[in-house]
Structures are given as C-alpha cells and as structure tokens.
Design a protein around this motif. Sequence first.
Motif, short mmCIF file in Angstrom:
data_model
loop_
_atom_site.label_atom_id
_atom_site.label_comp_id
_atom_site.label_asym_id
_atom_site.label_seq_id
_atom_site.Cartn_x
_atom_site.Cartn_y
_atom_site.Cartn_z
N VAL A 1 88.87 40.72 61.40
CA VAL A 1 88.08 41.36 60.11
C VAL A 1 87.87 43.09 60.78
CG1 VAL A 1 85.74 41.79 58.86
CG2 VAL A 1 87.05 39.54 59.29
N ILE A 2 87.44 43.40 62.02
CA ILE A 2 87.60 44.41 61.82
C ILE A 2 88.32 45.54 63.29
CG2 ILE A 2 85.71 46.44 63.28
CD1 ILE A 2 83.19 43.50 62.76
N GLY A 3 88.83 44.39 64.01
CA GLY A 3 90.08 45.34 65.09
C GLY A 3 90.52 45.29 64.49
N ILE A 4 91.88 44.60 64.34
CA ILE A 4 93.38 44.88 63.89
C ILE A 4 93.26 45.55 62.42
CG2 ILE A 4 95.47 43.93 63.35
CD1 ILE A 4 94.96 41.58 65.11
N PRO A 5 92.21 45.56 61.92
CA PRO A 5 92.61 46.21 61.00
C PRO A 5 92.06 47.80 60.68
CG PRO A 5 91.80 43.52 60.17
CD PRO A 5 91.92 43.82 61.44
N SER A 6 91.44 48.00 61.07
CA SER A 6 90.34 49.04 61.53
C SER A 6 91.29 50.50 61.75
CB SER A 6 89.33 49.01 62.91
OG SER A 6 89.37 48.54 63.52
N ASN B 1 98.69 47.16 48.26
CA ASN B 1 100.31 47.61 48.57
C ASN B 1 100.77 46.84 49.68
OD1 ASN B 1 99.18 48.67 51.30
ND2 ASN B 1 99.40 50.62 50.75
N GLY B 2 101.59 46.94 49.56
CA GLY B 2 102.74 46.05 50.25
C GLY B 2 101.94 45.68 52.02
N LEU B 3 101.25 47.04 52.36
CA LEU B 3 101.70 46.83 54.03
C LEU B 3 100.16 46.28 53.48
CD1 LEU B 3 101.70 47.79 56.64
CD2 LEU B 3 100.13 49.53 55.72
N ARG B 4 98.87 46.65 52.72
CA ARG B 4 97.96 46.12 52.92
C ARG B 4 97.40 44.61 52.25
NH1 ARG B 4 94.30 50.17 49.04
NH2 ARG B 4 94.94 52.36 50.34
N ARG B 5 98.42 43.89 51.34
CA ARG B 5 99.22 42.72 51.37
C ARG B 5 99.10 41.55 52.38
NH1 ARG B 5 101.38 43.80 46.99
NH2 ARG B 5 100.04 43.38 45.40
N LEU B 6 100.02 42.48 53.07
CA LEU B 6 101.00 41.90 54.52
C LEU B 6 99.61 41.71 55.47
CD1 LEU B 6 103.23 40.87 55.78
CD2 LEU B 6 103.73 42.54 56.61
N ALA C 1 96.68 39.01 54.67
CA ALA C 1 97.09 37.47 54.68
C ALA C 1 97.47 37.50 55.53
CB ALA C 1 98.60 37.72 54.00
N ILE C 2 98.38 38.25 56.52
CA ILE C 2 98.08 37.46 58.37
C ILE C 2 97.13 37.25 58.59
CG2 ILE C 2 99.02 38.52 60.62
CD1 ILE C 2 101.32 39.35 59.16
N MET C 3 95.71 38.36 58.83
CA MET C 3 94.65 37.83 59.29
C MET C 3 94.12 36.88 58.32
SD MET C 3 94.95 40.08 61.16
CE MET C 3 96.03 40.80 60.96
N PHE C 4 93.87 36.70 57.38
CA PHE C 4 93.25 35.40 56.40
C PHE C 4 93.99 33.84 56.81
CE2 PHE C 4 92.22 31.97 53.60
CZ PHE C 4 90.88 32.81 53.04
N THR C 5 95.44 34.19 57.11
CA THR C 5 95.72 32.83 58.05
C THR C 5 95.73 32.87 59.29
OG1 THR C 5 98.10 33.46 56.16
CG2 THR C 5 98.35 31.77 58.24
#
Length: 819
Positions: free
Chosen positions: A649-654, A730-735, A738-742
């Motif tokens: 939620v924080i590390g990679i997305p931020s 957008n494409g990047l945020r959607r991807l 999807a990856i983080m939730f999976t």
Amino acid sequence: MSKEDDLKQEVKQLKRETDINAGLSTLDVEKRITDGLVNRTNQGSTKTIKSIILSNLITFFNLLNFAIAGWLLSVGAYKDIVFMAIVSANITIGIIQEIKAKKTIDKLSLLSAPTAVVLRDSELQEIMISDLVMDDILKLSVGKQISADGIVRSGSIEVNESLLTGESDPIIKRPGDELFSGSFVVSGNCLAQVSAVGKDVFVEKLTKQAKKYKRPKSDLLKSLKLVITVVAIIILPIGFSLFYMQMNNLDGQAHLYEQVVRGTAGAMIGMIPSGLFLLTSVTLAVGVLRLAQNNTLVQELYCIEMLARVDTLCLDKTGTITDGTMSVKNTIEYVNPSGMQVKRAISVILATLEDKNLTSEALEEKFGIAQKKIKTNAIIPFSSSRKFSAVEFDKYGTFALGAPEFVLKKEALDKISDDVDKNAKEGYRVLVLAHSKDPIDKDKAPNNLEAIALIVIEDTIRPDAILTIEYFKNHGVDVKVISGDNPMTVSHISKRAGIVDAERYISLDGLSDKEVAKIADKYTVFGRVSPSQKKILVQSLKSSGRTVAMTGDGVNDILALKEADTSIAMASGSEAARNVSHLVLLDSNFSSMPKVVSEGRRVINNVQRVAVLFLTKTIFSFMLAMIALLSKGSYPITPSQLFMIDFLVIGIPSFILALEPNNNLVKGKFLFNVLRRALPGAIVVTLNTVIIFNMKKLIAMTDQQASTIIVICATFTSMMVLYRVLRPFNGLRRLLFAIMFTIFVVAVIVFPGFFEFNSLWQDYYNQDTGALVPRLPIAHLLLMIVLIQASLPLMSIVSSIPSMIRKGVRFILIKLSNI
C-alpha cells in the motif's frame, strides 16, 4: 609582541592606497593570500556529502526504528524486522538522490557563480569573488553585486543597500565613500579599493538584518515538521504504557515477554511515518535533477513547493515576451540648436556613459560609439527609477536621453506627444534625445530641456512566447506584465503574445504607493513602473491571497524578486538579480517556465498523494493503540503483519506515484488536504476493530482469529485508500493497483503462516511450534466479508460528513434568517 598583534600590524600596513592605474601586483596578491586576507567564508552553496549521509541516517524516527529492531532481535522475533528493509531502502535512495542533486547543483552553480572584475598588473581580470584580496582595485558597473567592502577611488555610482538596510532608495557614492558587501550597483561605473574581505565585511557583522535572499515559506516543510513533532511526542508514552500494562497483566491475562515486545513494537512501528520525510526529500531531489536537465538552477529546495502553488506570474516584457534583441526602427529629428548632430551626440553619450545594456547596444549598432570623447563636466547615469541619463559637455551644454515623460516638462512634451503616442500604440519603444544649454545642477537635469530627436526602437517577440503564455492561461495562472516602458507599447506587445486582458493597462508614473497597491488586481499591464513600485505590486497581489512568481533579470527587479513567493532570474541578467532569486534559468529562456511550473506541481501534488497513504497507517495505528490502552487489551497487530501495508500500500506505490507527471494547481493547506483524505480510511479501520473486539466473546473468537480479521480488514481498507488515491486511473495506475491487490490476496491465501493468520480455507501446522492452527470458522469468515464489503461505502460516508454538516448549518441559518 604576540603573533596575533604582528598580524594586526601587518594588516594595518597593507591598508594603503593601491595605484588605480596598475592595481596590485601578482606578488602583492600572493602575500595577501598567504596572510589570509582573502574573500572566503565557510558558507557553502549546498550540504557536504557527509552531512547528507548523516542527515538521512540520523533522524529521530530512524534511531527509533533501529532501537525497535534491536529490541525485536533480542527476543528472537527475526521475522518482525522485515520492516527494516523499507527503512533501509528509504535511507539508501534518499542519500543517493540527494548526492546526485548536490553534484548537479554544484556544477550548475559554477555556471551562474558571481565574478568580480579587478585591476592587477595593469590589466583588467575577471575572477571568482572568493579570490578577491585586501586592497584589490575592483571595477564596478550596473548590475554587479558588491562582493567585498570597499572605498570608491574614482568615478561615481548609485548603489542600492536594501538587502542590508531594507531601505530601497539609491545612494550616490563618490570618491572617498564607503561601499558595503551585499549592496548592488544600479547606475554608473567606478573603481573601488577593497577595504574588508571574508568575515570582516560589514554584512557578516550584521546579526538581525536582511539576508541575501528570503527563503520561501514552505507549508510542506511546516506540515511535515508538525507531523513529526506530534508523533514524536506521543509515540514513546504510548509505547511505554502498552508495554507496562501488558507486563503487569492489567488486562487480566498472562503475557509472554516476547508477545509483549512484539505487540508494543507493532504499535510503535505502525505510528512511525518514517518514509514520508525521506520520500519527500527524494521527490524534491528528483525535481531538482529534472529542472537541472531543463537548464534551471534551484538555489532553494523548498521553492519547488511555491512553484506548485503559483497562480499569478509577474514578468517584464524584455527577455520574456520579447527575445531581448532590439533595433532602431526610425529616428525623428526636430530643431537642433545644440551645434552637434543627433548621430554624433548619441555616439558621444554612449562613449561617455559606458553603459552596457540592450538599449545601448541597439543604439550603438545604429549610431556607433565615438572614439574621441568630449570634455565632460557632469554625468547623470541611467537608472530604472530615473528612466533617463544625462551628460553635460563642455561648450555644448546638457544632453539627456531616455523616456520622454521623464526627460521633458509638460510644455516640451506636448510638442512631440503625437509622435510619441503614435509609435507607442504600434508597440515601439520611444526614447527622446533632448538638449539644454544649462548645466547639470547637483545631479539634476535642467528644467528647460527641449526634444531634438525621437529614437524609435523595435522589440522582437519571442517565437515561443505565444505558446508559453497559452500554457499559463490553460493552467489557471494569471499573467501580469510589469515594465518600465510606455504602457501603450507594452500593452500592444502583450496583445500580440496572447496575454488575456492586455488592453487593461495603466501608467504608474506619479502614483502614490497607496494608489499603486489599490490597482494591482485591476489591471494586467503596468507601465512606467519604478523598482519600488514593482515591489508594492507584488506585495499587494500577495495580500489579496495570490501566490506570486516573479521573473526578472535586472537590478530594477531585485526588490520585487525578494518579495515574491518564488523568484526566477535569467542567467543573462544582472549578477545581483541571480543572487537573490530562488531559481535561475541558465539558458535565459522564458519558454522553460512551463516545465519549471509543471515540475513544481508534480512534486507537491505527488507528495500530497503519497502522504495520504503514510498518514492513514499512522492515524489508525494511534487509534488502535488508544483502544488497546482504554480497553486494557493487547495491541492486535505485530510488525510482520504490517508487511503488506508497508510494502503493497505504501512502499512500492509511493515511489511510483511520486515520480508521475501531475499538472494540477495545488490548492489549500498541505496538512489539511492530506488529513481530509487519510482520516476516512483510518476511521473505518478503527470502527472495524471496535466491532471485532465487541464480537469477540459473542462468536468465541481467539486472539489470533481476531488479529487475522483485523489485519486483513485493515489491509483491505488501506487498499481502498490506495484505490481512491490512484483515481482517476490511467494505464500505469490501473496496472499498479491490480498487481498490489493480487499480491495481497495471494499472500493472505497462500502464506497465512508467515503473517500468523488463521488460514481462510484449511488447517495448517505452525512451523516454529508445531501446533495446529485451525482455519477461520464460517462465522468469523462471514464477519470479515461483511466488514470488507462495507469498507469502501463507509469511507465515502465518512468523507461526506463535513459537507453534510456544512449543508445542515447553511440550511439552519437560512431558515433562521427567514423567521
């Protein structure tokens, strides 16, 4: 006699009158360098690499993280120190990016570094100001910032000492007068002898006076410091209270020391937003690097924030809308009783004044510069406040060259006003050459000057100016043009460049300070503006709630540059203007401005978005700790169970979000904006936890089962906070989502043992103890599903509560007013 007394005696002997025709010799210079009489101080432009490493490594939160990690290691909770991977990554990335930014700034600073022209060995030399020595003969001209105290030896100049005293009125300096480091030359030329260097200069001895430039007010820095201060105050007492309560069995249960340590550590780690400050530093450092790639030198890191908030841009016509090149379009001659032809008069004036600016270059190209000077009785050098220069020649009288309204009295001006207005309306600059037989009296031109010629000068509009202005218009930034030229001329050029409401223009000539302040919001183009009036316009715009950026390149812009929220100087302009500005456009290209503003918005918008993720965890961790204390229960989350929130939620997305483009105008206060978006998620996590605690006995829930549901619900809710932060997708945020939730779903299902969960679908054996861990019962599973399903709608409801309250209060007030 002591060694110190010997040195003082030697210094006294060195303070002699240096030959102004030869200057110091090489041997003289070397002797002064050996004796330490050189213009060097300990101040550096950026932090050292050592200080960067220490400032990133030794912080309150880092030391606390290290201490908690050591505490966990002491009880064998090796799995729980996974959080240190994020801490270490943050520290490493922060150090690397800051060092890269430092090296880039240092390289660019050399390109923009101030220099001094000195006379040594009978030759003029350009040197770095740090290489000046005592008794050097310094050549000063318009735009130069005086870099060491001195005494005028020949010539005369007007200096502005506002950076030292706050007083903006120019002061005339003649032979024998003192010059102070930090002031700057607004007109004239002179030779001065250096009388003090380094730490002995006047400005170094001031304790409570103005600095070289004003640091921008940073709401971001202020907010981050407030967050850190509040967390630092509460985290240790809460941690101690949790530990004490559990160790002394105040909740009625016996706890193992290891469990107590892990629970307490989980609460404290959850409350620490350790990566937020470092991520902000990294984002700002990346902003510096990106601006450097666009030939922009950042002299103050947090000015990037003010760029993001800019809604009003004040600029001069020359060098921004126009490209800075000028040419004489036409010359209109009148009756000339002076006995000197117009062409000859202008060329001699240029040779006498020795001014170097865009106007003088255009005149020199047209009329040339006289090789033989005529005997001169008096000179009035050009200044932005006077808007003219004058020379009294022996046998020929006085000639003045400048703006017609400032050179001529009303009767003389009326005779040529039709010609002046006609050319001004067509967008041309108009100078008048006037003559009088009377002398210059105490730096004042004669009152009976008569026009003998008008010189019509054409500015060239920059090819990219229209696109640049269009960018600001489309992104909600008002453009104000502030110029010393005729307002009709400036208005015409502004229209051609596409500036909105350019026909709303006014001349500030003769207006009082109060009148200037009142009209700042009413007009778009301001002409015949003095340096002090530029400052008043910026002050007035700021007082009306605007965030103002000011671009400038001359000494006439310095007061306004100092006053602006963000100041941007052109590298091709005066040295003094560069020194007081927050940013320097090294290619002096106005078309770089959209990239500069865009970068500022990207940095602050993205820091604001990722701060929501950090503070959501901090706030709900604090709330859960308070619930544990008030209910005399144990903290339900261990450090290893925070892994998914910290990483997914924080590390990679931020880090991905922090580097995304973002051109939205920043509005409102940083902390308010962040808390408004972080609180709903934190409140929902807290509500879910309260519900689970209250259902614990009702559905026979063990501590591990309660912890499983709390952590999964908290992580899911945090995922929904991430979902809201990522919108619009957008494409990047959607991807990314999807990856983080999976990964989150897979981790919960496949690795329950790592997180000490009850499995959702089968029993398993604990690898450490060998004990059987049963799967989550159906009743518990259904409770978790209900809470998960309610998370996003509940967040929306909590988010809408403030607006519902406002509408309710407004409705009640309307009803009461109708009674």
